[in-house]
Motif scaffolding. Sequence first.
Motif, PDB file in Angstrom:
ATOM      1  N   TYR A 315     -22.441 -13.631 -10.176  1.00  0.00           N
ATOM      2  CA  TYR A 315     -21.501 -14.530 -10.867  1.00  0.00           C
ATOM      3  C   TYR A 315     -20.882 -13.650 -11.945  1.00  0.00           C
ATOM      4  CZ  TYR A 315     -23.862 -18.528  -8.662  1.00  0.00           C
ATOM      5  OH  TYR A 315     -24.386 -19.438  -7.756  1.00  0.00           O
ATOM      6  N   GLY A 316     -19.630 -13.245 -11.780  1.00  0.00           N
ATOM      7  CA  GLY A 316     -19.074 -12.247 -12.695  1.00  0.00           C
ATOM      8  C   GLY A 316     -19.940 -11.000 -12.602  1.00  0.00           C
ATOM      9  N   SER A 317     -20.400 -10.527 -13.761  1.00  0.00           N
ATOM     10  CA  SER A 317     -21.203  -9.295 -13.755  1.00  0.00           C
ATOM     11  C   SER A 317     -22.702  -9.581 -13.675  1.00  0.00           C
ATOM     12  CB  SER A 317     -20.930  -8.521 -15.053  1.00  0.00           C
ATOM     13  OG  SER A 317     -21.383  -9.298 -16.156  1.00  0.00           O
ATOM     14  N   VAL A 318     -23.079 -10.829 -13.454  1.00  0.00           N
ATOM     15  CA  VAL A 318     -24.500 -11.178 -13.527  1.00  0.00           C
ATOM     16  C   VAL A 318     -25.082 -11.502 -12.148  1.00  0.00           C
ATOM     17  CG1 VAL A 318     -26.209 -12.566 -14.748  1.00  0.00           C
ATOM     18  CG2 VAL A 318     -23.949 -12.281 -15.726  1.00  0.00           C
ATOM     19  N   VAL A 319     -26.230 -10.925 -11.870  1.00  0.00           N
ATOM     20  CA  VAL A 319     -26.905 -11.154 -10.589  1.00  0.00           C
ATOM     21  C   VAL A 319     -27.933 -12.274 -10.766  1.00  0.00           C
ATOM     22  CG1 VAL A 319     -28.363 -10.109  -8.801  1.00  0.00           C
ATOM     23  CG2 VAL A 319     -26.592  -8.740  -9.941  1.00  0.00           C
ATOM     24  N   PRO A 320     -27.805 -13.347  -9.975  1.00  0.00           N
ATOM     25  CA  PRO A 320     -28.758 -14.457 -10.144  1.00  0.00           C
ATOM     26  C   PRO A 320     -30.060 -14.212  -9.375  1.00  0.00           C
ATOM     27  CG  PRO A 320     -27.208 -14.985  -8.413  1.00  0.00           C
ATOM     28  CD  PRO A 320     -26.807 -13.609  -8.926  1.00  0.00           C
ATOM     29  N   MET A 321     -31.079 -14.981  -9.725  1.00  0.00           N
ATOM     30  CA  MET A 321     -32.300 -15.004  -8.913  1.00  0.00           C
ATOM     31  C   MET A 321     -31.906 -15.486  -7.509  1.00  0.00           C
ATOM     32  SD  MET A 321     -35.771 -17.113  -9.721  1.00  0.00           S
ATOM     33  CE  MET A 321     -37.242 -16.955  -8.719  1.00  0.00           C
ATOM     34  N   PHE A 322     -32.547 -15.006  -6.491  1.00  0.00           N
ATOM     35  CA  PHE A 322     -32.289 -15.353  -5.082  1.00  0.00           C
ATOM     36  C   PHE A 322     -30.910 -14.885  -4.596  1.00  0.00           C
ATOM     37  CE2 PHE A 322     -35.217 -19.058  -6.181  1.00  0.00           C
ATOM     38  CZ  PHE A 322     -36.320 -18.541  -5.520  1.00  0.00           C
ATOM     39  N   ALA A 323     -30.312 -13.876  -5.259  1.00  0.00           N
ATOM     40  CA  ALA A 323     -28.978 -13.399  -4.845  1.00  0.00           C
ATOM     41  C   ALA A 323     -28.970 -13.080  -3.349  1.00  0.00           C
ATOM     42  CB  ALA A 323     -28.616 -12.148  -5.651  1.00  0.00           C
ATOM     43  N   GLY A 324     -27.971 -13.618  -2.659  1.00  0.00           N
ATOM     44  CA  GLY A 324     -27.804 -13.343  -1.229  1.00  0.00           C
ATOM     45  C   GLY A 324     -28.785 -14.092  -0.335  1.00  0.00           C
ATOM     46  N   GLU A 325     -29.699 -14.844  -0.933  1.00  0.00           N
ATOM     47  CA  GLU A 325     -30.688 -15.561  -0.114  1.00  0.00           C
ATOM     48  C   GLU A 325     -30.264 -17.004   0.127  1.00  0.00           C
ATOM     49  OE1 GLU A 325     -34.806 -15.072  -1.396  1.00  0.00           O
ATOM     50  OE2 GLU A 325     -34.229 -13.202  -2.384  1.00  0.00           O
ATOM     51  N   LYS A 326     -30.988 -17.630   1.054  1.00  0.00           N
ATOM     52  CA  LYS A 326     -30.645 -19.002   1.427  1.00  0.00           C
ATOM     53  C   LYS A 326     -31.577 -19.994   0.731  1.00  0.00           C
ATOM     54  CE  LYS A 326     -31.972 -20.473   5.476  1.00  0.00           C
ATOM     55  NZ  LYS A 326     -32.174 -20.320   6.932  1.00  0.00           N
ATOM     56  N   LEU A 327     -30.988 -20.986   0.082  1.00  0.00           N
ATOM     57  CA  LEU A 327     -31.794 -22.090  -0.448  1.00  0.00           C
ATOM     58  C   LEU A 327     -31.543 -23.303   0.446  1.00  0.00           C
ATOM     59  CD1 LEU A 327     -31.248 -21.745  -4.324  1.00  0.00           C
ATOM     60  CD2 LEU A 327     -33.263 -21.081  -2.996  1.00  0.00           C
ATOM     61  N   LEU A 328     -32.490 -24.225   0.491  1.00  0.00           N
ATOM     62  CA  LEU A 328     -32.390 -25.349   1.431  1.00  0.00           C
ATOM     63  C   LEU A 328     -31.628 -26.541   0.862  1.00  0.00           C
ATOM     64  CD1 LEU A 328     -36.041 -25.275   2.830  1.00  0.00           C
ATOM     65  CD2 LEU A 328     -33.972 -24.194   3.745  1.00  0.00           C
ATOM     66  N   TRP A 329     -31.365 -26.504  -0.444  1.00  0.00           N
ATOM     67  CA  TRP A 329     -30.656 -27.621  -1.081  1.00  0.00           C
ATOM     68  C   TRP A 329     -29.403 -27.096  -1.767  1.00  0.00           C
ATOM     69  CZ3 TRP A 329     -32.157 -32.899  -1.593  1.00  0.00           C
ATOM     70  CH2 TRP A 329     -33.375 -33.218  -0.974  1.00  0.00           C
ATOM     71  N   SER A 330     -28.369 -27.945  -1.795  1.00  0.00           N
ATOM     72  CA  SER A 330     -27.162 -27.569  -2.546  1.00  0.00           C
ATOM     73  C   SER A 330     -26.725 -28.748  -3.413  1.00  0.00           C
ATOM     74  CB  SER A 330     -26.042 -27.148  -1.602  1.00  0.00           C
ATOM     75  OG  SER A 330     -25.896 -28.089  -0.595  1.00  0.00           O
ATOM     76  N   ILE A 331     -25.801 -28.474  -4.315  1.00  0.00           N
ATOM     77  CA  ILE A 331     -25.300 -29.555  -5.166  1.00  0.00           C
ATOM     78  C   ILE A 331     -24.085 -30.192  -4.475  1.00  0.00           C
ATOM     79  CG2 ILE A 331     -24.192 -30.077  -7.380  1.00  0.00           C
ATOM     80  CD1 ILE A 331     -26.084 -28.045  -8.634  1.00  0.00           C
ATOM     81  N   LYS A 332     -24.159 -31.498  -4.298  1.00  0.00           N
ATOM     82  CA  LYS A 332     -23.054 -32.203  -3.637  1.00  0.00           C
ATOM     83  C   LYS A 332     -21.989 -32.578  -4.650  1.00  0.00           C
ATOM     84  CE  LYS A 332     -22.363 -35.970  -0.386  1.00  0.00           C
ATOM     85  NZ  LYS A 332     -22.698 -37.385  -0.261  1.00  0.00           N
ATOM     86  N   ASN A 333     -22.409 -33.210  -5.717  1.00  0.00           N
ATOM     87  CA  ASN A 333     -21.456 -33.535  -6.773  1.00  0.00           C
ATOM     88  C   ASN A 333     -22.172 -33.869  -8.073  1.00  0.00           C
ATOM     89  OD1 ASN A 333     -22.195 -36.320  -6.692  1.00  0.00           O
ATOM     90  ND2 ASN A 333     -20.878 -36.567  -4.901  1.00  0.00           N
ATOM     91  N   ALA A 334     -21.383 -33.879  -9.141  1.00  0.00           N
ATOM     92  CA  ALA A 334     -21.910 -34.242 -10.466  1.00  0.00           C
ATOM     93  C   ALA A 334     -20.892 -35.177 -11.096  1.00  0.00           C
ATOM     94  CB  ALA A 334     -22.103 -32.997 -11.306  1.00  0.00           C
ATOM     95  N   LEU A 335     -21.299 -36.389 -11.372  1.00  0.00           N
ATOM     96  CA  LEU A 335     -20.327 -37.388 -11.857  1.00  0.00           C
ATOM     97  C   LEU A 335     -20.765 -38.015 -13.181  1.00  0.00           C
ATOM     98  CD1 LEU A 335     -20.009 -39.209  -8.417  1.00  0.00           C
ATOM     99  CD2 LEU A 335     -18.335 -37.644  -9.394  1.00  0.00           C
TER     100      LEU A 335
END
Length: 335
Positions: A315-335
């Motif tokens: 994300y920009g210059s920052v490498v997140p935990m689990f970079a390039g890996e698959k997670l089983l859940w995603s965010i659908k929306n935030a309201l």
Amino acid sequence: MTLTLNSPLDMHLHVRDNDMLKTVAPLSSNSFASAIIMPNLVPPVTTIKALQEYKQRIIRSTCRDNFTPLMTLFFKSDYSYEFLKEAKKYIAALKLYPSGITTNSEGGVSSMDIDGLKDTFEAMSELEIPLLVHGETNGFVMDREKEFSSVYEQFAKNFPKLKIVMEHITTKHSASLLDKYENLYATITLHHLYITLDDVAGGMLSPHLFCKPIAKRPEDREALLKLALSANPKVMFGSDSAPHPQDKKECCGCAAGVFTAPIALQALAQLFERHGKLKNLQAFVSDNAQKIYNFKPIDKKVTLEKKEFIVPNSYGSVVPMFAGEKLLWSIKNAL
Ligand code: DOR
Ligand code: ZN
């Protein structure tokens, strides 16, 4: 399958300043309702003016998301009662760092001698300002948190009205203190629920998993998992998401910090589901913190769905935990 979380909260977050702030703040504000913002800037946040200005910069960086930064001041033992009384209107807590123990903590407390801290702790008890603590000594790296536990015990015993949060606990021993003292609470990070020292240094060195306190032994991780998965009312989620640019991580003298803000809720859902405890996630990521801090967050519904999410390499210059890996859940929306 979907899961809707009411007002998820990150009770320990580093968003930095300037360009880094602009990169990382929206990654928290789009999926959390609120976060406790750490004050370890350079220089640290020690005045009400600096705190208010920082808060405004955070709000401006959150792209008009529905998000409240809960501000903290960097603990100093020379804050007067009058100052703290005024500060109380603007802060959620004070954050105490032992001097030099982690990133930008040089101005922290150099001795945990209770006499020198007494006046401030008494004022905080009376004003009901929680004390957040980075609990490590400067001893052997695997023992630092355990060695600090006597300090936690002294603080808890001597100031029974002071709410003390043991930040980012990593040991079975810290977990055991929660039952011993009514006024001790804890935050737990995502990474300490997933990794042990083996993941950091047991094979090829993983700089993006290097943090303070360092991840410990399997039995320590088990103790943390037990607290989180059972949504023990004395623990809250605090990511300690701590971004550093890639070149400050992938180098000699790697900076401490794991960047998890944009993947935290997805990875927590994966973990809680794996253990059959999805129903406890709401308490761990919001309800417990509301009770401990005695506050009502803004209303924000974040819906997760069981759909693959490939974590970006950066994300920009920052490498997140689990970079390039698959997670089983995603965010659908935030309201
Ligand atoms: O790993 C860490 N990074 N631990 C801390 O206590 C501070 C944080 C940071 O600010 O980078
Ligand atoms: Zn931190």
